[in-house]
Design an enzyme around this catalytic site. Structure first.
Site, PDB file in Angstrom:
ATOM      1  N   PHE A   8      63.782 -41.637  75.052  1.00  0.00           N
ATOM      2  CA  PHE A   8      61.962 -41.068  75.433  1.00  0.00           C
ATOM      3  C   PHE A   8      62.382 -39.977  74.481  1.00  0.00           C
ATOM      4  O   PHE A   8      63.105 -39.259  74.356  1.00  0.00           O
ATOM      5  CB  PHE A   8      61.622 -40.174  76.519  1.00  0.00           C
ATOM      6  CG  PHE A   8      62.044 -41.422  78.110  1.00  0.00           C
ATOM      7  CD1 PHE A   8      60.719 -42.963  78.079  1.00  0.00           C
ATOM      8  CD2 PHE A   8      63.177 -41.603  78.685  1.00  0.00           C
ATOM      9  CE1 PHE A   8      60.685 -43.491  79.279  1.00  0.00           C
ATOM     10  CE2 PHE A   8      62.942 -42.983  79.455  1.00  0.00           C
ATOM     11  CZ  PHE A   8      61.882 -43.454  79.571  1.00  0.00           C
ATOM     12  N   TRP A  58      53.879 -41.192  77.299  1.00  0.00           N
ATOM     13  CA  TRP A  58      54.773 -40.903  76.512  1.00  0.00           C
ATOM     14  C   TRP A  58      55.820 -41.544  77.340  1.00  0.00           C
ATOM     15  O   TRP A  58      57.551 -40.612  76.362  1.00  0.00           O
ATOM     16  CB  TRP A  58      54.015 -39.148  78.100  1.00  0.00           C
ATOM     17  CG  TRP A  58      55.244 -38.190  77.348  1.00  0.00           C
ATOM     18  CD1 TRP A  58      55.142 -37.971  76.751  1.00  0.00           C
ATOM     19  CD2 TRP A  58      56.477 -38.485  78.552  1.00  0.00           C
ATOM     20  NE1 TRP A  58      56.129 -36.420  76.688  1.00  0.00           N
ATOM     21  CE2 TRP A  58      57.034 -36.829  77.646  1.00  0.00           C
ATOM     22  CE3 TRP A  58      57.075 -38.876  79.391  1.00  0.00           C
ATOM     23  CZ2 TRP A  58      58.137 -36.274  77.705  1.00  0.00           C
ATOM     24  CZ3 TRP A  58      58.157 -38.305  79.668  1.00  0.00           C
ATOM     25  CH2 TRP A  58      58.831 -37.184  79.178  1.00  0.00           C
ATOM     26  N   HIS A  59      56.152 -41.894  77.988  1.00  0.00           N
ATOM     27  CA  HIS A  59      57.898 -41.784  78.796  1.00  0.00           C
ATOM     28  C   HIS A  59      58.234 -43.664  77.484  1.00  0.00           C
ATOM     29  O   HIS A  59      59.711 -43.894  77.520  1.00  0.00           O
ATOM     30  CB  HIS A  59      57.589 -43.227  79.986  1.00  0.00           C
ATOM     31  CG  HIS A  59      57.336 -42.313  81.321  1.00  0.00           C
ATOM     32  ND1 HIS A  59      56.883 -41.362  81.678  1.00  0.00           N
ATOM     33  CD2 HIS A  59      58.809 -41.622  81.776  1.00  0.00           C
ATOM     34  CE1 HIS A  59      56.962 -40.745  82.106  1.00  0.00           C
ATOM     35  NE2 HIS A  59      57.944 -40.960  82.518  1.00  0.00           N
ATOM     36  N   GLY A  60      57.195 -44.222  77.030  1.00  0.00           N
ATOM     37  CA  GLY A  60      57.833 -44.766  75.264  1.00  0.00           C
ATOM     38  C   GLY A  60      56.618 -45.979  74.859  1.00  0.00           C
ATOM     39  O   GLY A  60      55.617 -45.913  75.677  1.00  0.00           O
TER      40      GLY A  60
END
Lengths: 342, 463
Positions: free
Chosen positions: B463, B318-320
């Site tokens: 993000f 989710w963060h990248g």
């Protein structure tokens, strides 16, 4: 309570802030408008400049030396010298003057025997009144007799009018000469930024234009020489190679070694030039990274020669240097709304 | 447009608030919706993304009603809604990463597209999904007013960087909420604290991290390498926490109580505790919609390990879209599992050991988070551990002293404001004149920094 005083102070300050926002956005607009003719001028030079590179690859070695050709040709008085290699002791009596890029040379280069007068954000405008480690430029210049003085300033000035910047350089040269009449002065062309790091204010075109004016300034003055590091670190588009940098503006610490090698290989030596290639070899062998890029750099050089000519034309029709509308709106040069100091 | 910009503070916000205050109660949500669309349009790179954003929200609004109105088909509708939402997130965020890796794995030559991420998509996707799942679970009734739903999703304080507000937390407030001067006062103060965190601490101490990148990791001394990851940890915290506080403050100005996103994470004793205190709304989203549906800890420890693995893998991704985020998530998974089964009890009982453990471990995990390139990452790790043999380059003698002197104020501020002390003092004295004057000073100091152009782009925008 907080709400009331906050709103009151906001009301008082808002005119200033609106002015700032207005200046910033109109400055952006001005730059955007101006970019168009510049782009066209740059594009037209591309096809011409490609030709020599492709046609005569074997001649590149021979052309290596004329890096500073515009400087050498223009002034007959200077014709009895060449750029050659000296060892590090050459810098025992050298002084480096500059902004953050020179700070990098001081901290990460190996020329620890030289003196430095440099600080982040230093500019040709500020230098007369700036204290670095407690002394002014005059203090530094009067402290001992220097044999060579290297000056690299301009990245903080490049957003402003070139003529104004050059006049600041002129007075800096006068100051240096006042204290150091016999020193060899090297005016260094400013390092390019990467293509991605270019902004409305800082473009490689602008840097090239300033560098070109600096090379002219070197021609006009006795014992002043123009050298340009960009041949070492450029990629094929004439921008700083992305692998050499992380912020797009400064080379990584480990490449200052390459830079110092280049300083050693490009010292002014009086007398006739020996074989031209020797200068190249020294730089090539020292670091792996340097050598990889060197091949590219040789090819690029032909381009850069042409680019300079195109700038010459460009300033000729007057539109380039007439940059007045932008800085004219802010109160002083130091009041650059972007305030990026390198 | 970021909150810490002159344009937002002095043009958008006052204009919006005046219109909002003047509007009668029944139009207030409409004003929020319109204002937020304007806010979104100012920040978004391609106009088509505005259309995508509006259509996505409208579709979720409709799907929510279908789920409630036709219990027979509620499963397919939910599946459709979840698939639709995640399709766009996957397309925009992971397509390039996916094709790159397929090309490497199978030697394929699929074309790489340069896709620009629509701003805020990671956040609004999660909110939309939480809404339709909550309706499916009958945790909340479906929203019947498109304006209310639009105002909920697009509400500009939380639109682009969280907190991730679930519909059920604000459902009542959307219908009815009170506006009064106390809330406004409270909101402005919270906003100011967040602005100060962001501009006066995060942006300033972030300078050290950029200095280190500028120098290159090969050319820093070991003490400086350690200072660097501490600086980065402070930057990340004050940046994100500051942004969340600003969002909460802005929410208050409009009468909303948005959930808290950070609770002094750096005072934690274990990584498990840290992640209960850091980005709280994201953690609870994963717990609520991934971990518990998978069975949580109720199906034996084998299943617990698997469920945690899934959660941390997703948290990483989710963060990248990059391998270092996946590895970062898996490292967190390993640490948290070892705490669960072995070390956690020890650190909770021995507080000093727990603090030291966290102070060393948190910055190390952020290092994996921050450096996407594996070669650079390994160079940095070796610089942290100078006894590992490595190629050295020229290093400035005593470089750490130079940067310690330059950044000491921000380090002190960073340490101080990571503790619970400032908040305790604030709770006690927040209604005094002194506190108001201090906050006023913080506000104008921040504005001065923005005015001078010392402002940095918000880190979490990647993000």
């Amino acid at each position: 309570m907080y709400t009331v005083i906050l709103i009151l102070t906001c009301l008082v300050a808002s005119p200033f802030i609106f002015k700032q926002i207005w200046d910033t956005s109109s400055a952006k607009k001005n730059k955007a408008d101006k970019k168009e003719p510049k782009v066209i001028a740059a594009e037209t030079t591309v096809p011409e400049s490609e030709q020599p590179t492709t046609e005569a690859p074997e001649s590149t070695e021979a052309e290596e030396k004329p890096t500073e050709e515009p400087a050498t040709k223009a002034e007959p008085a200077k014709s009895d010298f060449h750029f050659g290699t000296s060892d590090a002791s050459y810098f025992d009596d050298a002084l480096f003057i500059g902004d953050s890029r020179t700070v990098g040379i001081k901290e990460y280069g190996y020329l620890k025997n030289a003196d430095y007068f440099c600080s982040v954000g230093l500019s040709a405008y500020k230098i007369a009144n700036e204290y670095v480690d407690g002394s002014t430029i005059s203090d530094k210049l009067s402290s001992k007799e220097y044999g060579k003085i290297y000056v690299m300033l301009g990245i903080n000035e490049v957003a402003n009018d070139t003529e104004y910047t050059i006049s600041a350089f002129r007075s800096l040269l006068e100051t240096i000469r006042e204290y150091q009449p016999d020193a060899v002065i090297y005016l260094e062309g400013n390092l390019h930024v990467t293509a991605a790091a270019q902004t409305e204010n800082i473009t490689n075109e602008g840097i090239d234009a300033l560098n070109f004016k600096l090379s002219e300034l070197a021609d006009d003055n006795e014992n002043v020489y123009f050298i340009n590091i960009n041949e070492v670190f450029d990629d094929e588009t004439g921008s700083l190679t992305p692998e050499f940098t992380s912020d797009g503006i400064h080379v990584l610490g480990k490449y200052y070694e390459t830079w110092c090698d280049w300083f050693c290989a490009n010292t002014v030596i009086y007398g006739d030039a020996p074989e031209a290639e020797t200068t190249t070899e020294t730089v090539t062998d020292t670091t792996e990274a340097g050598s990889e890029e060197y091949a590219e750099e040789e090819q690029y050089y032909d381009n850069s020669g042409d680019t300079y000519e195109s700038y010459d034309n460009y300033s000729g029709d007057g539109s380039y240097s007439d940059d007045g509308s932008y800085y004219g709106e802010s109160d002083s040069y130091n009041n650059d709304p972007y305030n990026n100091e390198y | 447009m970021v909150f810490s910009s002159l344009e937002f503070l002095f043009i958008f916000l006052p204009v919006f608030l005046i219109i909002y205050a003047a509007a009668p109660s029944k139009y207030k949500n409409l004003i929020i919706l319109l204002g937020s669309v304007v806010f979104y349009s100012l920040g978004v790179k391609k106009p088509v993304y505005i259309v995508l954003f509006l259509l996505t929200n409208m579709l979720n609004f409709i799907v929510g009603q279908f789920i409630e109105d036709s219990p027979k088909f509620k499963k397919p509708w939910l599946a459709f809604g979840v698939a639709f939402n995640f399709w766009w997130l996957i397309f925009f965020k992971y397509w390039t990463f996916g094709t790159e890796n397929i090309n490497i794995l199978f030697g394929a030559d699929l074309p790489l597209k340069d896709i620009i991420l629509p701003i805020g998509i990671s956040f609004y996707t999660f909110q939309n999904v939480s809404y339709i799942i909550d309706v499916y679970r009958r945790k909340t009734p479906a929203e019947r007013s498109l304006i209310n739903y639009g105002a909920y999703i697009s509400m500009f304080p939380q639109l682009i960087a969280g907190p991730i507000v679930t519909y059920s937390t604000v459902a009542k407030q959307l219908q009815e909420r009170t506006h009064n001067i106390r809330k406004v006062e409270e909101g402005l103060k919270t906003f100011t604290i967040g602005l100060g965190y962001k501009v006066l601490i995060a942006n300033q101490i972030g300078g050290l991290w950029s200095d280190i990148s500028m120098i290159g990791y090969e050319s820093i001394s070991s003490p400086l390498a350690w200072m660097g990851i501490f600086a980065y940890s402070f930057q990340l915290y004050f940046d994100f926490c500051g942004y969340s506080l600003m969002a909460i403050g802005l929410g208050k100005l409009m009468g909303f109580d948005l959930p808290r996103n950070f609770d002094h994470p750096y005072t934690s004793l274990t990584m498990t505790e840290f992640w209960r205190r850091w980005h709280i709304t994201l953690g609870s989203w994963f717990r609520e919609y991934v971990y518990i549906p998978l069975g949580g800890n109720r199906k034996g420890s084998g299943r617990l390990v698997f469920n945690s693995f899934v959660v941390w893998l997703f948290t990483g991704i989710w963060h990248g879209a990059s391998w270092n985020f996946i590895i970062w998530g898996l490292v967190l998974f390993a640490i948290i599992m070892s705490e669960k089964f072995w070390t956690g009890k020890f650190f909770n009982e021995h507080k000093a050991a727990g603090h030291i453990y966290m102070i060393l471990l948190i910055p190390l995990t952020w290092l994996i988070f921050s450096i996407t390139d594996f070669h650079d990452l390994s160079v940095y790790f070796k610089r942290l551990l100078p006894f590992i043999p490595q190629k050295t380059y020229s290093i400035l003698d005593k470089d750490y002293l130079k940067y310690l002197l330059e950044y000491k104020t921000y380090f002190i501020a960073g340490i101080l404001f990571s503790t619970k002390l400032p908040q305790k003092l604030y709770e006690k004295y927040k209604d005094t004149v002194v506190c108001s004057l201090l906050l006023l000073a913080v506000f104008w100091a921040s504005v001065y920094c923005m005015y001078k152009g010392l402002n940095d782009p918000f880190m979490y925008f990647r993000f």
